[in-house]
Structure formats: structure tokens, C-alpha cells
Scaffold this motif. Structure first.
Motif, PDB file in Angstrom:
ATOM      1  N   MET A  55      39.866 -47.998  16.819  1.00 42.99           N
ATOM      2  CA  MET A  55      40.059 -48.228  15.390  1.00 42.99           C
ATOM      3  C   MET A  55      38.831 -47.739  14.626  1.00 42.99           C
ATOM      4  O   MET A  55      37.716 -47.945  15.048  1.00 42.99           O
ATOM      5  CB  MET A  55      40.274 -49.732  15.142  1.00 42.99           C
ATOM      6  N   ASN A  56      39.041 -47.046  13.483  1.00 37.00           N
ATOM      7  CA  ASN A  56      38.012 -46.515  12.598  1.00 37.00           C
ATOM      8  C   ASN A  56      37.177 -45.410  13.223  1.00 37.00           C
ATOM      9  O   ASN A  56      36.069 -45.113  12.791  1.00 37.00           O
ATOM     10  CB  ASN A  56      37.060 -47.637  12.120  1.00 37.00           C
ATOM     11  N   THR A  57      37.649 -44.806  14.316  1.00 36.61           N
ATOM     12  CA  THR A  57      36.942 -43.691  14.957  1.00 36.61           C
ATOM     13  C   THR A  57      37.827 -42.470  14.923  1.00 36.61           C
ATOM     14  O   THR A  57      39.010 -42.554  15.287  1.00 36.61           O
ATOM     15  CB  THR A  57      36.617 -44.039  16.429  1.00 36.61           C
ATOM     16  N   PRO A  58      37.297 -41.315  14.449  1.00 37.76           N
ATOM     17  CA  PRO A  58      38.130 -40.119  14.376  1.00 37.76           C
ATOM     18  C   PRO A  58      38.653 -39.722  15.734  1.00 37.76           C
ATOM     19  O   PRO A  58      38.034 -39.988  16.764  1.00 37.76           O
ATOM     20  CB  PRO A  58      37.159 -39.061  13.829  1.00 37.76           C
ATOM     21  N   ILE A  59      39.846 -39.077  15.712  1.00 32.37           N
ATOM     22  CA  ILE A  59      40.453 -38.603  16.963  1.00 32.37           C
ATOM     23  C   ILE A  59      39.683 -37.385  17.439  1.00 32.37           C
ATOM     24  O   ILE A  59      39.393 -36.477  16.684  1.00 32.37           O
ATOM     25  CB  ILE A  59      41.937 -38.236  16.738  1.00 32.37           C
ATOM     26  N   VAL A  60      39.317 -37.413  18.698  1.00 30.61           N
ATOM     27  CA  VAL A  60      38.581 -36.293  19.298  1.00 30.61           C
ATOM     28  C   VAL A  60      39.592 -35.437  20.014  1.00 30.61           C
ATOM     29  O   VAL A  60      40.183 -35.876  21.021  1.00 30.61           O
ATOM     30  CB  VAL A  60      37.496 -36.787  20.256  1.00 30.61           C
ATOM     31  N   SER A  61      39.810 -34.206  19.528  1.00 32.71           N
ATOM     32  CA  SER A  61      40.879 -33.377  20.087  1.00 32.71           C
ATOM     33  C   SER A  61      40.533 -32.812  21.440  1.00 32.71           C
ATOM     34  O   SER A  61      41.414 -32.491  22.240  1.00 32.71           O
ATOM     35  CB  SER A  61      41.187 -32.234  19.101  1.00 32.71           C
TER      36      SER A  61
ATOM     37  N   TYR B 258      27.754 -36.847  15.317  1.00 38.59           N
ATOM     38  CA  TYR B 258      28.219 -36.572  13.957  1.00 38.59           C
ATOM     39  C   TYR B 258      29.724 -36.291  13.975  1.00 38.59           C
ATOM     40  O   TYR B 258      30.255 -35.743  14.938  1.00 38.59           O
ATOM     41  CB  TYR B 258      27.503 -35.337  13.388  1.00 38.59           C
ATOM     42  N   ASP B 259      30.385 -36.634  12.835  1.00 41.28           N
ATOM     43  CA  ASP B 259      31.800 -36.245  12.666  1.00 41.28           C
ATOM     44  C   ASP B 259      31.846 -34.905  11.949  1.00 41.28           C
ATOM     45  O   ASP B 259      30.814 -34.258  11.726  1.00 41.28           O
ATOM     46  CB  ASP B 259      32.581 -37.328  11.927  1.00 41.28           C
ATOM     47  N   GLU B 260      33.014 -34.502  11.541  1.00 39.43           N
ATOM     48  CA  GLU B 260      33.177 -33.183  10.934  1.00 39.43           C
ATOM     49  C   GLU B 260      32.503 -33.097   9.564  1.00 39.43           C
ATOM     50  O   GLU B 260      32.189 -32.012   9.082  1.00 39.43           O
ATOM     51  CB  GLU B 260      34.675 -32.843  10.800  1.00 39.43           C
ATOM     52  N   GLN B 261      32.279 -34.263   8.960  1.00 39.86           N
ATOM     53  CA  GLN B 261      31.634 -34.276   7.655  1.00 39.86           C
ATOM     54  C   GLN B 261      30.112 -34.504   7.778  1.00 39.86           C
ATOM     55  O   GLN B 261      29.432 -34.826   6.805  1.00 39.86           O
ATOM     56  CB  GLN B 261      32.223 -35.385   6.763  1.00 39.86           C
ATOM     57  N   GLU B 262      29.590 -34.365   8.999  1.00 43.43           N
ATOM     58  CA  GLU B 262      28.166 -34.541   9.279  1.00 43.43           C
ATOM     59  C   GLU B 262      27.696 -35.985   9.078  1.00 43.43           C
ATOM     60  O   GLU B 262      26.516 -36.240   8.828  1.00 43.43           O
ATOM     61  CB  GLU B 262      27.314 -33.606   8.391  1.00 43.43           C
TER      62      GLU B 262
END
Length: 616
Positions: free
Chosen positions: A3-9, A102-106
């Protein structure tokens, strides 16, 4: 997915990463991890995704928690090496590298943790550190230096200790050739040269104790070891060590000098000295001890115990003494012991045993010291004998002087009185009677002087010559001489002495002794009882004992025992008894180094035991 963690493809790709990697969110929970990470920490088959690292690893170090928090703040902490806190008996070390995730938005959404198992590397580094420390400390304390020669580069390298041993200046360059020149000309230089040659040609290592002359001209002893190095069968160089053993050699030589001095001293002492271990086996024996045991070389006695050197009874006695000394730790000092040699001679010696006690207080053996005192004992015995003889002679002399004084004074007084009577008597008949009395007194005086002369002759004879005589032949001669007395008394003489018995005596003394005792047996017979005189023989130590037994009146030895052999001592009131027979008998047998004793009971009879000395 958490939950609240971006999906890592590319999570499938992450699982296959060859390096142990885990993605940790800011809640310290595992989002993704490589299979290698799960394998390293034993999480295979477990549902570890979404679980907190605290739940998976238990208590973590403050440093790791601090590094993760630093990553959450965008920092890149330095990698750390820590021990993995699991329950395995085999300790494992891991290098932890933490970087921000980092996520895609840094935006920082956690930390990426990569680990590397560095257990072997850490252990090797620790081992190298230990070896370097030990090498340095051993080199310093043991004065040991190491060196190496590389053939390909023709390069000789050595540590600082080698330079200190050779006492060379800082700018002096040591190489394989000039290092040989430090060794003393002769044996040492030849030996090290041959050792290097053999290592090169024959693959032979070496270990030698040699002498060197340092750059400052000092002579030293060194222990040199080396071995050749080969790679793929080809000689590539040498390695070795040099140890300064000068102090050790000097101490060893000093110890040897002291040992030699001590051994020289011990070997020249007039004492038997030996050292035994706790099993009573000889560790050392000096020259006197070897001579006493009839052994030429010390090596022939080392390791042997008393059971190898003496008869079993003597050896057991010595072993019991050893055990008592070692257990009690109390020395045994100056104990007088005797030993009978195979030839029958007796050796007397004083023996001392002192426990050897080590630094830990335990007994390690004993030191034995013995001194042969046989000669002193013999001289002591002779001195006692001389004192005894002198004392006896003095007593006899005093006694004889009293007797002479008494007897001669009695005769003198008697003569004076009779002569006085004769001078005043006018009657011829009375004068004749007085003359007869003077004649009797004269005869009595002559008899007294004759007896005293016999006693003097016995006690002053300095050259007593003893001969071997057959006892029965001498007895028969005496019986023939007193035959009339035997017949008159109806006496029977029984000899149980065999005809082959010979004794060493003065023949005339033996004749007189037998005559006195046999005639006494007749003289003091019981009234109306025919005398029976029985002779027998026995052997006691160095004596042939002739016993003469009778069935006469007997004597009360409790009353008269101390006076039995005295001069002029009579016990039965016989008118013809003069009290000289037994006195002369005693003096004659003692003059032959023998002795006499008597047993007697009133009304039963007497037995006289004559001890004739066979040896002296």
C-alpha cells in the motif's frame, strides 16, 4: 505490491539480480528483494515481502538504523561491515551498502540495500594482521629477521632486523653475494655457500648454527634457515630467516663450563654421589659411585635402578627409603648401612638422601651421598678392643698388685713372728717346732710365688702362638694324666666331640684348661654320686664352643657369679681348694682371644662353655 508504494514493473528482473539486493520503504518494510538476498539471509520459502526488517532480523545495530534514516534524507552513508546476527554457529560478515531509493518523480521513497558476504575476506585480513603482529613481535623479542631473493629480478630484500643483526649502515645494500661474506671464514662461510648451492640445484632446505662477523667487526652466532622456491618446477628464488642466538650460545657455553666444573668437583670428592628420578632411576653418578659398583662408564648406569645393581632385598630397601624421602620431602641424613660383598666382606657406609624439589614445589627426584666408613669402623672396633683390653689389664694389674701385697705381707709377717719366737725360745724342742713352721711357711711362699709367676706369664706373653690341634687327642692325653683321680672317684667321661674336630689353640693352655675343669668336676662331686662328665661341641659365629657338663654340687651363680673366675675364690669349703684354677683358666682362654661362661644350679651340676676363637 505494498500500500502507498508505486508498482515496480521490473520486479522479475530484480529477483534475478546476481548481487544481494533489497528495497526497503520508509516504514522499514521489504518491498522487493533478489533471490540472492533471500538465500544469503536464509529467507527462502518465507513470505518476507511486506515485513519489517526488525521483524526479519530482530534487533539491528543502531548504526544500520542510522544509515537507513540517512538514506531517507537523501544522504549516501559509507558502507559498513557487520556481523550477521543469526543463530548459526558459523559467524558471517556482510558489507552493507545503503543508497536512497527514488521514484519516477525523484522522490525518496526508501532505501536500496545491497549486501556482500565478506566473511572470508575479513578473516583473511584478520589472519594477515595477526601474522604481521606475531612476525613483528617474534622478530623483536627473538631477534629473528626474514629475507627473500627473487631470481628473475636478481633482487635481495630483508627486514630491518637482518640489518641490525649484520650491523650495517642504512645506506648499505645487502645482496645474495655480499650477505655470504658476513659469515666467518672457514666452516661457517663454506656451509652457507653449500647450502645456497644445494637449494638451487637440489631443492634442499637448510637449518644451520653458524658464526658471522658483523660490519662493525663483532662476532655473533646465528641460526640460519632457508628453502628454495619453485614455480612450475622452475627455480625462482629463496626465502629464509636469520636469528641472533649469541646470548643463547654464550649462556649455553657458560652452562657447559659450569657443568664441567661441577662434574670435575663431584668426580674428585671422596664421596659417592648420584642423582635419581622419581622412579629411582639413575640420572647421574660420579666416579666414586661407579668404582663402588664396579662400572667403568657413566653411560652404563644411566637409566638403571637399584634392582639392576643390587640383590632384590637390598634394592627393595633402597627403593623404600627413596619413596619415603620423596613423599615426606624430609632428607635422610647419615644413616649407617652395611652391605655384604660376594667374597663375604662387609662394607659399612653412611648414606644421605636429599629430595630434589622443582619450582612448582613438586619432587623431581633425589640426590644421594654415601661415604664408605668401613676402615673407620674397623679402626673404631680395634680401638674399642684395645680400650677393653687395656681396661681389663689395668683391673688385673690392680687386682694382682693387691694380691701380691696381701700375700707377701702375710708371709712376711708370719716369717717375722716365727723368727722372733725362735730368737726368744730356749727350749730345744720348741725351737725345732718353730723351725718346722718356718720351713712350711717357706714352702707356702714358694708356692704362692710360683702361682703368681704363672699368672704373670699368661698376662704378659706378647707372642701367643696358636696351632691347630685335634681336640680328642688332647682330651685323651689329659684323661690319661688324671686317670687315677677318675678311677678313685668312679668318674665317667663321655665325649660327644667327633674325632675330626680341630681347634686353633696354644696346646699347653688347652691342656691346663681341660685339666682344671675336669679335676674340678671330680673335686666338687656330690657325696655318694658317681661323677659323670660330658663334653660336646657347637659353633657360634667365629667360635668353636666346647661345653663341659658335670652332675656335681653346682653353685649359686646369683650369689657367686661375679666372683666365679676371681683369684683365690672358693665356694665349697674344700681344704685343698686354692681358688686359682678357674682364674688361670679364664686368663689363658682370653689370652687366645676366646672367652668362658658358666651355667650352674645347686645340687644339679655345672656346665662350662669354652669359646675358642677360630679367626683370630
Amino acid at each position: 505490491m505494498i500500500m502507498n508504494t508505486p508498482i515496480v514493473s521490473n520486479q522479475f528482473l530484480i529477483k534475478q539480480l546476481p548481487k544481494s539486493t533489497a528495497f526497503i520503504n520508509k516504514e522499514f518494510k521489504v518491498v522487493l528483494a533478489s533471490d540472492k538476498w533471500a538465500e544469503d539471509f536464509g529467507f527462502q520459502g518465507m513470505d518476507y515481502i511486506g515485513k519489517s526488517i526488525y521483524e526479519l532480523f530482530g534487533a539491528t545495530t543502531k548504526k544500520w538504523s542510522h544509515n537507513l534514516l540517512a538514506c531517507f534524507d537523501g544522504k549516501f552513508p559509507e558502507p559498513e561491515i557487520e556481523v550477521y546476527p543469526n543463530n548459526s554457529p558459523k559467524e558471517r560478515c556482510f558489507k552493507w551498502t545503503n543508497i536512497p531509493w527514488y521514484d519516477e518523480q525523484e522522490n525518496i521513497i526508501g532505501a536500496i540495500v545491497q549486501t556482500e558476504d565478506v566473511t572470508d575476506r575479513v578473516k583473511n585480513e584478520l589472519r594477515i594482521e595477526k601474522l604481521e603482529f606475531l612476525q613483528k613481535e617474534t622478530g623483536e623479542h627473538g631477534k629473528i629477521g626474514n629475507w627473500e631473493y627473487q631470481k628473475s629480478k636478481d633482487k635481495f630484500t630483508c627486514c630491518e632486523m637482518i640489518r641490525r643483526i649484520f650491523e650495517v649502515d642504512d645506506d648499505f645494500e645487502i645482496n645474495i653475494d655480499n650477505s655470504v661474506n658476513f659469515y666467518k671464514t672457514g666452516y661457517s662461510r663454506n656451509t652457507i655457500s653449500m647450502a645456497i648451492y644445494s637449494a638451487n640445484q637440489k631443492k634442499t632446505p637448510w637449518n644451520e648454527k653458524l658464526q658471522i662477523i658483523t660490519a662493525k667487526g663483532n662476532e655473533k652466532w646465528v641460526n640460519v634457515s632457508g628453502k628454495p622456491l619453485y614455480k612450475n618446477g622452475e627455480y625462482v628464488g629463496l626465502i629464509g630467516i636469520v636469528q641472533d642466538i649469541t646470548d643463547y650460545v654464550q649462556k649455553e657455553q657458560k652452562t657447559k663450563d659450569n657443568e664441567h666444573l661441577l662434574k670435575t668437583l663431584i668426580n674428585n670428592l671422596p664421596l659417592q654421589i648420584y642423582i635419581k628420578d622419581t622412579q629411582s632411576k639413575k640420572l647421574l653418578a660420579n666416579k666414586s659411585e661407579l668404582q663402588f659398583l664396579g662400572i667403568e662408564n657413566e653411560s652404563d648406569i644411566i637409566g638403571k635402578d637399584d634392582f639392576d645393581l643390587y640383590d632384590r632385598a637390598t634394592a627393595q630397601k633402597f627403593r623404600d627409603e627413596d619413596i619415603e624421602v620423596m613423599i615426606s620431602q624430609i632428607p635422610m641424613l647419615n644413616k649407617e648401612l652395611t652391605r655384604t660383598n660376594p667374597d663375604g666382606s662387609i662394607i659399612t657406609f653412611l648414606s644421605s638422601k636429599i629430595p630434589l624439589i622443582g619450582e612448582n614445589g613438586e619432587v623431581t627426584g633425589l640426590v644421594g651421598i654415601s661415604m664408605d666408613i668401613s676402615e673407620q669402623k674397623q679402626k673404631q672396633k680395634e680401638l674399642k678392643s684395645l680400650i677393653s683390653v687395656t681396661s681389663s689389664q689395668n683391673k688385673k694389674l690392680i687386682n694382682f698388685a693387691h694380691i701380691v701385697s696381701h700375700n707377701l705381707r702375710s708371709h712376711s709377717a708370719n716369717f717375722a713372728m716365727l723368727l722372733d719366737f725362735l730368737g726368744n725360745e730356749e727350749d730345744e724342742k720348741e725351737r725345732h717346732k718353730i723351725m718346722e713352721m718356718l720351713s712350711d711357711s717357706s714352702k707356702s711362699l714358694m708356692e704362692t710365688l710360683h702361682n703368681l709367676n704363672d699368672i704373670v706369664a699368661i698376662n704378659t706373653e706378647s707372642n701367643i702362638i696358636k696351632k691347630e690341634v685335634n681336640f680328642n687327642k688332647k682330651l685323651n692325653a689329659v684323661l690319661k694324666q688324671v686317670n687315677n683321680q677318675l678311677i678313685t672317684a668312679k668318674a665317667t667321661v663321655i665325649s660327644e666331640v667327633s674325632d675330626d674336630v680341630n681347634i686353633n689353640v696354644v696346646p699347653d693352655y688347652l691342656k691346663n684348661i681341660l685339666t682344671n675343669i675336669i679335676t674340678n668336676a671330680i673335686k666338687y662331686k656330690k657325696p655318694k654320686v658317681d661323677p659323670v662328665i660330658k663334653l660336646s661341641v657347637n659353633y657360634v659365629q667365629n667360635y668353636t664352643v666346647i661345653s663341659i657338663e658335670d652332675n656335681g654340687l653346682g653353685m649359686d651363680l646369683k650369689k657367686y657369679g661375679t666372683k666365679l673366675f676371681g683369684m683365690y675364690k672358693t665356694f665349697h669349703g674344700n681344704s685343698d681348694a686354692k681358688g686359682l684354677g678357674l682364674y688361670i683358666t679364664k686368663n689363658q682362654i682370653e689370652a687366645m682371644h676366646g672367652k668362658i661362661s658358666a651355667n650352674s644350679q645347686v645340687g644339679i651340676g655345672s656346665t662350662f662353655n669354652l669359646y675358642f676363637n677360630d679367626k683370630n
